[in-house]
Write a protein that holds these residues in place. Structure first.
Motif, PDB file in Angstrom:
ATOM      1  N   SER A 194      -0.118  10.191   6.114  1.00 49.48           N
ATOM      2  CA  SER A 194      -1.657   9.938   6.330  1.00 49.48           C
ATOM      3  C   SER A 194      -1.604   9.900   7.276  1.00 49.48           C
ATOM      4  N   GLY A 195      -3.204   8.782   7.582  1.00 45.23           N
ATOM      5  CA  GLY A 195      -3.537   8.272   9.763  1.00 45.23           C
ATOM      6  C   GLY A 195      -1.950   7.372  10.235  1.00 45.23           C
ATOM      7  N   GLY A 196      -1.303   6.707   9.693  1.00 46.77           N
ATOM      8  CA  GLY A 196      -0.811   5.773   9.843  1.00 46.77           C
ATOM      9  C   GLY A 196       0.785   5.629   9.393  1.00 46.77           C
ATOM     10  N   GLU A 211      -8.965  22.024   9.406  1.00 51.15           N
ATOM     11  CA  GLU A 211      -8.205  22.484   8.454  1.00 51.15           C
ATOM     12  C   GLU A 211      -9.103  23.798   8.331  1.00 51.15           C
ATOM     13  N   GLY A 270      -1.321  12.414  10.277  1.00 53.50           N
ATOM     14  CA  GLY A 270      -2.747  12.183  10.497  1.00 53.50           C
ATOM     15  C   GLY A 270      -3.252  11.839  11.620  1.00 53.50           C
ATOM     16  N   ASN A 321      -4.158  18.411   2.735  1.00 53.77           N
ATOM     17  CA  ASN A 321      -4.000  19.683   3.139  1.00 53.77           C
ATOM     18  C   ASN A 321      -3.508  21.400   2.884  1.00 53.77           C
ATOM     19  N   ASP A 332      -6.236  13.993  14.166  1.00 53.79           N
ATOM     20  CA  ASP A 332      -7.310  12.993  14.486  1.00 53.79           C
ATOM     21  C   ASP A 332      -7.623  13.601  15.483  1.00 53.79           C
ATOM     22  N   THR A 385      -6.138  10.216  -1.153  1.00 56.96           N
ATOM     23  CA  THR A 385      -6.015   9.595  -0.134  1.00 56.96           C
ATOM     24  C   THR A 385      -6.335   8.278  -0.840  1.00 56.96           C
ATOM     25  N   ASP A 386      -6.609   7.243  -0.006  1.00 54.97           N
ATOM     26  CA  ASP A 386      -6.238   5.944  -0.141  1.00 54.97           C
ATOM     27  C   ASP A 386      -7.323   6.102  -1.629  1.00 54.97           C
ATOM     28  N   GLY A 427     -10.346  13.856  11.814  1.00 55.31           N
ATOM     29  CA  GLY A 427      -9.852  14.587  12.103  1.00 55.31           C
ATOM     30  C   GLY A 427      -9.454  16.073  11.519  1.00 55.31           C
ATOM     31  N   GLY A 428      -8.076  15.258  10.307  1.00 59.69           N
ATOM     32  CA  GLY A 428      -7.684  16.717   9.548  1.00 59.69           C
ATOM     33  C   GLY A 428      -8.533  18.069   8.925  1.00 59.69           C
ATOM     34  N   PRO A 429      -9.236  17.171   7.728  1.00 61.07           N
ATOM     35  CA  PRO A 429     -10.340  18.361   7.088  1.00 61.07           C
ATOM     36  C   PRO A 429     -10.763  19.148   7.999  1.00 61.07           C
ATOM     37  N   HIS A 465       0.715  -1.598   0.114  1.00 65.28           N
ATOM     38  CA  HIS A 465       0.163   0.011   0.281  1.00 65.28           C
ATOM     39  C   HIS A 465       0.909   1.065  -0.223  1.00 65.28           C
ATOM     40  N   GLY A 482      -3.181  10.795   3.007  1.00 65.56           N
ATOM     41  CA  GLY A 482      -4.703  11.949   3.211  1.00 65.56           C
ATOM     42  C   GLY A 482      -4.109  12.721   3.407  1.00 65.56           C
ATOM     43  N   VAL A 483      -3.043  13.156   4.550  1.00 65.46           N
ATOM     44  CA  VAL A 483      -2.619  14.731   4.869  1.00 65.46           C
ATOM     45  C   VAL A 483      -2.139  15.335   3.759  1.00 65.46           C
TER      46      VAL A 483
HETATM   47  O1  KG4 Z   1      -4.304   8.711   3.104  1.00 61.81           O
HETATM   48  P1  KG4 Z   1      -4.927   8.551   4.030  1.00 61.81           P
HETATM   49  O2  KG4 Z   1      -6.607   8.745   3.117  1.00 61.81           O
HETATM   50  O3  KG4 Z   1      -5.596   7.341   5.259  1.00 61.81           O
HETATM   51  C1  KG4 Z   1      -4.485   6.211   6.021  1.00 61.81           C
HETATM   52  O4  KG4 Z   1      -3.824   6.294   6.417  1.00 61.81           O
HETATM   53  O5  KG4 Z   1      -3.786   5.176   4.874  1.00 61.81           O
HETATM   54  O6  KG4 Z   1      -5.220   9.704   5.228  1.00 61.81           O
HETATM   55  C2  KG4 Z   1      -6.308   9.749   6.003  1.00 61.81           C
HETATM   56  C3  KG4 Z   1      -5.299  10.822   7.045  1.00 61.81           C
HETATM   57  C4  KG4 Z   1      -6.362  11.172   8.845  1.00 61.81           C
HETATM   58  O7  KG4 Z   1      -5.529  10.996   9.502  1.00 61.81           O
HETATM   59  C5  KG4 Z   1      -6.907  12.492   8.010  1.00 61.81           C
HETATM   60  O8  KG4 Z   1      -7.502  13.514   9.434  1.00 61.81           O
HETATM   61  C6  KG4 Z   1      -5.751  12.456   7.402  1.00 61.81           C
HETATM   62  O9  KG4 Z   1      -5.677  11.910   6.214  1.00 61.81           O
HETATM   63  N1  KG4 Z   1      -6.587  14.101   6.232  1.00 61.81           N
HETATM   64  C7  KG4 Z   1      -6.244  15.200   6.793  1.00 61.81           C
HETATM   65  C8  KG4 Z   1      -6.763  16.287   5.610  1.00 61.81           C
HETATM   66  N2  KG4 Z   1      -7.329  14.723   5.117  1.00 61.81           N
HETATM   67  C9  KG4 Z   1      -7.114  14.265   5.812  1.00 61.81           C
HETATM   68  N3  KG4 Z   1      -4.657  16.084   7.753  1.00 61.81           N
HETATM   69  C10 KG4 Z   1      -5.089  17.044   7.505  1.00 61.81           C
HETATM   70  N4  KG4 Z   1      -5.465  18.193   6.445  1.00 61.81           N
HETATM   71  C11 KG4 Z   1      -6.311  17.557   6.310  1.00 61.81           C
HETATM   72  N5  KG4 Z   1      -7.217  18.053   5.595  1.00 61.81           N
END
Ligand code: KG4
Ligand code: ZN
Length: 357
Positions: A139-141, A187, A166, A281, A170, A308-309, A182-184, A115, A277-278
């Protein structure tokens, strides 16, 4: 080459069909993403058991939709790719097993895609970016700075010592009573907040390595919030703005160090690439663009739906691998953990090289 890609490692059930021309150019024929956000929202995070069940229920329909929208039959495929990890293993099993079944029936090659590799190669799907480039995967992880030298050739230059970036967004959102993810939300709140109201730390700043840490920032934010509780709407916005500004400053400093490590070892990168995902931002994108300009390179940041995924990135990574003859057997196992750079995972192995000097 036409490839079907399946993504089920977290809370998105996704499938896509892409076409890769002989010169490496790509076309996305379909890209279907079903988000489970609503299923998990009440829990403030992804619940693995709920995710796995939701993937099982949705996967057949999502794959059929991706094939239908692409206007392709299974006979026309040159391969089937699925994310085989890292991720929530219940979900990974669903996607990988589906891909194996299709591969078995159609007698087409299977590709078990990492991934993180798919995120790393997205810049080639969107912009045909040549190697080597410096990847910021956020990303979130994951929070990683990676030297992408070729397909399957990844050297991790930096990573987080605690929370992923991320995850920090969150957790901040959760603390302030905002929704998930939480990210969006953070922001959005930050837009009407005062970023200078709270003095928050910039962890790891000025270090030579390209590592990150967010736990101290998270604690500092909590202490500031507790001091002024109960929070007004303006307090929440100001906390979000101050938090986001701290993250932006950290990203700038840590990536500048990462780019320095990159240059010392591999010369000038063709680009600074943002993924995960981040990377959606806007203030983070802006600071990355500024950093790229200052260091004489360009920023490649995929469109938001490819940050994002999604299934298209899995299909693309599959196509890149098939083009090099790298396919997998039906015995391939799903993996909960699967570091992008197996060598760097044992950090000691890189000690003494320029990356860790
Ligand atoms: O890559 P992703 O879709 O999934 C994985 O974690 O693999 O990333 C999701 C992460 C979440 O923690 C979300 O809060 C963050 O990306 N995220 C953001 C924004 N959009 C998504 N963080 C900051 N600002 C954003 N606009
Ligand atoms: Zn991801």
């Amino acid at each position: 080459m036409i490839v079907l890609g399946i993504e089920t490692t977290c809370d998105e059930t996704a499938a896509a069909v892409i076409e890769r021309a002989a010169d490496g150019r790509a076309r996305i024929l379909s890209n279907i993403v079903l988000s489970q956000v609503a299923d998990h929202a009440a829990y403030g995070g992804v619940v693995p058991e709920i995710a796995a069940r939701a993937h099982v229920e949705a996967i057949d329909l999502i794959v059929a939709k991706a094939m239908g929208e692409a206007g392709k039959t299974y006979d026309q495929l040159d391969g089937i790719a699925a994310a085989a990890g890292p991720g929530l293993v219940g979900g990974v099993i669903v996607g990988l097993t589906t891909a194996k079944a299709i591969a078995l029936v159609t007698k087409k090659p299977l590709v078990a895609v990492n991934h993180l590799e798919a995120h790393a190669l997205t810049a080639r799907l969107t912009d045909n970016t040549p190697f080597p480039y410096c990847l910021f995967l956020a990303s979130g992880g994951h929070t990683q700075v990676v030297a992408v030298l070729g397909v399957g050739k990844y050297i991790r230059l930096g990573t987080t010592q605690d929370d992923a970036i991320g995850e920090a967004f969150d957790k901040t959102a959760k603390l302030l009573g905002l929704g998930y993810p939480g990210g969006p939300q953070v922001e959005k709140e930050a837009l009407r907040g005062d970023a200078k109201r709270f003095t928050l730390p910039r962890p790891m700043q000025h270090r030579k390595d390209a590592d990150f840490s967010f736990s101290g920032l998270k604690t500092a934010l909590r202490l500031e919030a507790e001091k002024i509780a109960p929070l007004s709407d303006q307090d929440v916005a100001d906390l979000c703005a101050s938090f986001q500004q701290a993250v932006v400053d950290v990203v700038f400093d840590r990536l500048r160090a990462g780019l320095r490590l990159f240059r010392a070892e591999y010369g000038a990168p063709t680009a600074l690439v943002a993924a995960g995902g981040v990377a959606a931002n806007q203030p983070i994108r802006t600071v990355l663009r500024r950093l790229a300009a200052e260091t004489g390179t360009v920023l490649i940041a995929p469109p938001l739906d490819l940050c994002t995924d999604n299934g298209a990135m899995i299909a693309w990574a599959g196509a890149e691998r098939i083009a090099l003859g790298l396919t997998d057997t039906l015995a391939t196992a799903p993996r909960a953990r699967w570091p992008l750079d197996e060598i760097a995972a044992a950090k000691g192995a890189l000690k003494g090289t320029a990356a860790y000097k």
